[in-house]
Design a protein around this motif. Structure first.
Motif, PDB file in Angstrom:
ATOM      1  N   LEU A   1      47.621  49.159  20.115  1.00 18.50           N
ATOM      2  CA  LEU A   1      46.835  50.088  19.305  1.00 18.50           C
ATOM      3  C   LEU A   1      47.431  50.384  17.930  1.00 18.50           C
ATOM      4  CD1 LEU A   1      46.189  52.696  22.134  1.00 18.50           C
ATOM      5  CD2 LEU A   1      44.600  50.940  21.316  1.00 18.50           C
ATOM      6  N   GLY A   2      48.659  49.931  17.683  1.00 18.72           N
ATOM      7  CA  GLY A   2      49.361  50.314  16.466  1.00 18.72           C
ATOM      8  C   GLY A   2      50.084  51.623  16.711  1.00 18.72           C
ATOM      9  N   GLY A   3      50.859  52.050  15.744  1.00 24.98           N
ATOM     10  CA  GLY A   3      51.531  53.334  15.865  1.00 24.98           C
ATOM     11  C   GLY A   3      53.035  53.208  15.958  1.00 24.98           C
ATOM     12  N   GLU A   4      53.675  54.349  16.051  1.00 29.24           N
ATOM     13  CA  GLU A   4      55.132  54.445  16.020  1.00 29.24           C
ATOM     14  C   GLU A   4      55.648  54.977  17.354  1.00 29.24           C
ATOM     15  OE1 GLU A   4      58.564  56.662  13.348  1.00 29.24           O
ATOM     16  OE2 GLU A   4      56.453  56.884  12.797  1.00 29.24           O
ATOM     17  N   VAL A   5      56.561  54.235  17.954  1.00 30.65           N
ATOM     18  CA  VAL A   5      57.147  54.620  19.234  1.00 30.65           C
ATOM     19  C   VAL A   5      58.272  55.629  19.006  1.00 30.65           C
ATOM     20  CG1 VAL A   5      58.432  53.786  21.249  1.00 30.65           C
ATOM     21  CG2 VAL A   5      56.555  52.429  20.314  1.00 30.65           C
ATOM     22  N   ASP A   6      58.236  56.695  19.785  1.00 36.85           N
ATOM     23  CA  ASP A   6      59.300  57.709  19.833  1.00 36.85           C
ATOM     24  C   ASP A   6      59.668  58.294  18.468  1.00 36.85           C
ATOM     25  OD1 ASP A   6      59.346  57.573  22.561  1.00 36.85           O
ATOM     26  OD2 ASP A   6      61.066  56.231  22.660  1.00 36.85           O
ATOM     27  N   ARG A   7      58.653  58.576  17.672  1.00 37.63           N
ATOM     28  CA  ARG A   7      58.904  59.270  16.400  1.00 37.63           C
ATOM     29  C   ARG A   7      59.410  60.669  16.715  1.00 37.63           C
ATOM     30  NH1 ARG A   7      53.888  59.756  12.595  1.00 37.63           N
ATOM     31  NH2 ARG A   7      53.417  61.616  13.787  1.00 37.63           N
ATOM     32  N   PRO A   8      60.479  61.124  16.051  1.00 39.13           N
ATOM     33  CA  PRO A   8      60.954  62.493  16.302  1.00 39.13           C
ATOM     34  C   PRO A   8      59.825  63.507  16.088  1.00 39.13           C
ATOM     35  CG  PRO A   8      62.548  61.285  14.996  1.00 39.13           C
ATOM     36  CD  PRO A   8      61.306  60.422  15.082  1.00 39.13           C
TER      37      PRO A   8
ATOM     38  N   ASP B   1      64.946  58.990  28.756  1.00 38.19           N
ATOM     39  CA  ASP B   1      64.504  57.990  29.737  1.00 38.19           C
ATOM     40  C   ASP B   1      63.294  58.448  30.535  1.00 38.19           C
ATOM     41  OD1 ASP B   1      66.527  56.318  28.955  1.00 38.19           O
ATOM     42  OD2 ASP B   1      67.854  56.831  30.629  1.00 38.19           O
ATOM     43  N   GLU B   2      63.025  59.755  30.525  1.00 41.68           N
ATOM     44  CA  GLU B   2      61.922  60.322  31.309  1.00 41.68           C
ATOM     45  C   GLU B   2      60.628  60.450  30.505  1.00 41.68           C
ATOM     46  OE1 GLU B   2      62.474  61.154  34.630  1.00 41.68           O
ATOM     47  OE2 GLU B   2      64.418  60.223  34.278  1.00 41.68           O
ATOM     48  N   TRP B   3      60.681  60.312  29.177  1.00 38.47           N
ATOM     49  CA  TRP B   3      59.534  60.638  28.329  1.00 38.47           C
ATOM     50  C   TRP B   3      59.577  59.795  27.068  1.00 38.47           C
ATOM     51  CZ3 TRP B   3      55.476  63.993  29.049  1.00 38.47           C
ATOM     52  CH2 TRP B   3      54.750  64.398  27.928  1.00 38.47           C
ATOM     53  N   SER B   4      58.460  59.174  26.719  1.00 41.59           N
ATOM     54  CA  SER B   4      58.359  58.379  25.506  1.00 41.59           C
ATOM     55  C   SER B   4      56.982  58.623  24.902  1.00 41.59           C
ATOM     56  CB  SER B   4      58.550  56.892  25.862  1.00 41.59           C
ATOM     57  OG  SER B   4      58.812  56.123  24.726  1.00 41.59           O
ATOM     58  N   THR B   5      56.843  58.398  23.599  1.00 45.71           N
ATOM     59  CA  THR B   5      55.565  58.662  22.936  1.00 45.71           C
ATOM     60  C   THR B   5      55.186  57.534  21.989  1.00 45.71           C
ATOM     61  OG1 THR B   5      56.612  59.805  21.078  1.00 45.71           O
ATOM     62  CG2 THR B   5      55.922  61.166  22.955  1.00 45.71           C
ATOM     63  N   VAL B   6      53.890  57.502  21.658  1.00 41.03           N
ATOM     64  CA  VAL B   6      53.378  56.663  20.578  1.00 41.03           C
ATOM     65  C   VAL B   6      52.491  57.554  19.718  1.00 41.03           C
ATOM     66  CG1 VAL B   6      51.945  54.694  19.922  1.00 41.03           C
ATOM     67  CG2 VAL B   6      53.373  54.552  21.959  1.00 41.03           C
ATOM     68  N   HIS B   7      52.857  57.697  18.446  1.00 35.75           N
ATOM     69  CA  HIS B   7      52.011  58.386  17.472  1.00 35.75           C
ATOM     70  C   HIS B   7      51.074  57.330  16.902  1.00 35.75           C
ATOM     71  CE1 HIS B   7      55.077  61.473  17.820  1.00 35.75           C
ATOM     72  NE2 HIS B   7      54.287  62.294  17.161  1.00 35.75           N
ATOM     73  N   LEU B   8      49.789  57.429  17.218  1.00 32.96           N
ATOM     74  CA  LEU B   8      48.801  56.434  16.798  1.00 32.96           C
ATOM     75  C   LEU B   8      48.412  56.636  15.336  1.00 32.96           C
ATOM     76  CD1 LEU B   8      46.587  56.511  20.007  1.00 32.96           C
ATOM     77  CD2 LEU B   8      48.323  54.821  19.394  1.00 32.96           C
ATOM     78  N   PRO B   9      47.885  55.580  14.682  1.00 31.61           N
ATOM     79  CA  PRO B   9      47.511  55.675  13.272  1.00 31.61           C
ATOM     80  C   PRO B   9      46.518  56.787  12.964  1.00 31.61           C
ATOM     81  CG  PRO B   9      47.542  53.375  13.950  1.00 31.61           C
ATOM     82  CD  PRO B   9      47.731  54.211  15.193  1.00 31.61           C
ATOM     83  N   GLY B  10      45.637  57.144  13.898  1.00 25.99           N
ATOM     84  CA  GLY B  10      44.642  58.188  13.671  1.00 25.99           C
ATOM     85  C   GLY B  10      45.165  59.596  13.893  1.00 25.99           C
TER      86      GLY B  10
END
Length: 125
Positions: free
Chosen positions: A26-33, A41-50
């Motif tokens: 989908l695009g986006g940035e993994v684990d942006r602060p 190790d328990e939680w990860s994120t992707v901030h999507l372009p939208g």
């Protein structure tokens, strides 16, 4: 309106790996602060372009869904960001939610059909 959607959270065994998969898809940035949650190790994120955020939560004995087998249902929940946990929970209960558990930073409730969602206290950036 009680709050705003903070992120959609998917259960999984390996959060970082699934975050990288969805970032590639989908695009986006993994684990942006982000001050709203910690990353580990328990939680990860992707901030999507939208501007939307997908979050991935590690579950020890994760069993993947098997579409369309209802014995292995889909596994995700919504995080709803609110300014006041007590007031948000009170209003959600008035709408038919059932409180489950939580602490000072969040509350887990279920919707009228039994789906869990979290009320999470908004943090200042």
């Amino acid at each position: 309106m009680i709050g705003k959607l903070q992120c959609v959270v998917l259960d999984c065994h390996y959060p970082a790996g699934l975050a990288h998969f969805y970032a590639a898809l989908l695009g986006g940035e993994v684990d942006r602060p982000d001050p709203r949650w910690s990353l580990d190790d328990e939680w990860s994120t992707v901030h999507l372009p939208g501007g939307e955020v997908l979050a991935f939560q590690r579950v020890e004995d994760y069993r993947p869904p098997m579409w369309p087998d209802p014995a292995h249902p889909q596994q995700l929940h919504l995080d709803v960001e609110v300014a006041d946990l007590d007031e948000a929970e009170r209003r959600a209960v008035e709408l038919g939610a059932v409180p489950q558990t939580g602490d000072r930073g969040w509350r887990v409730c279920t919707d009228p059909a039994g789906h869990p969602f979290c009320l999470v206290l908004a943090r200042q950036a």
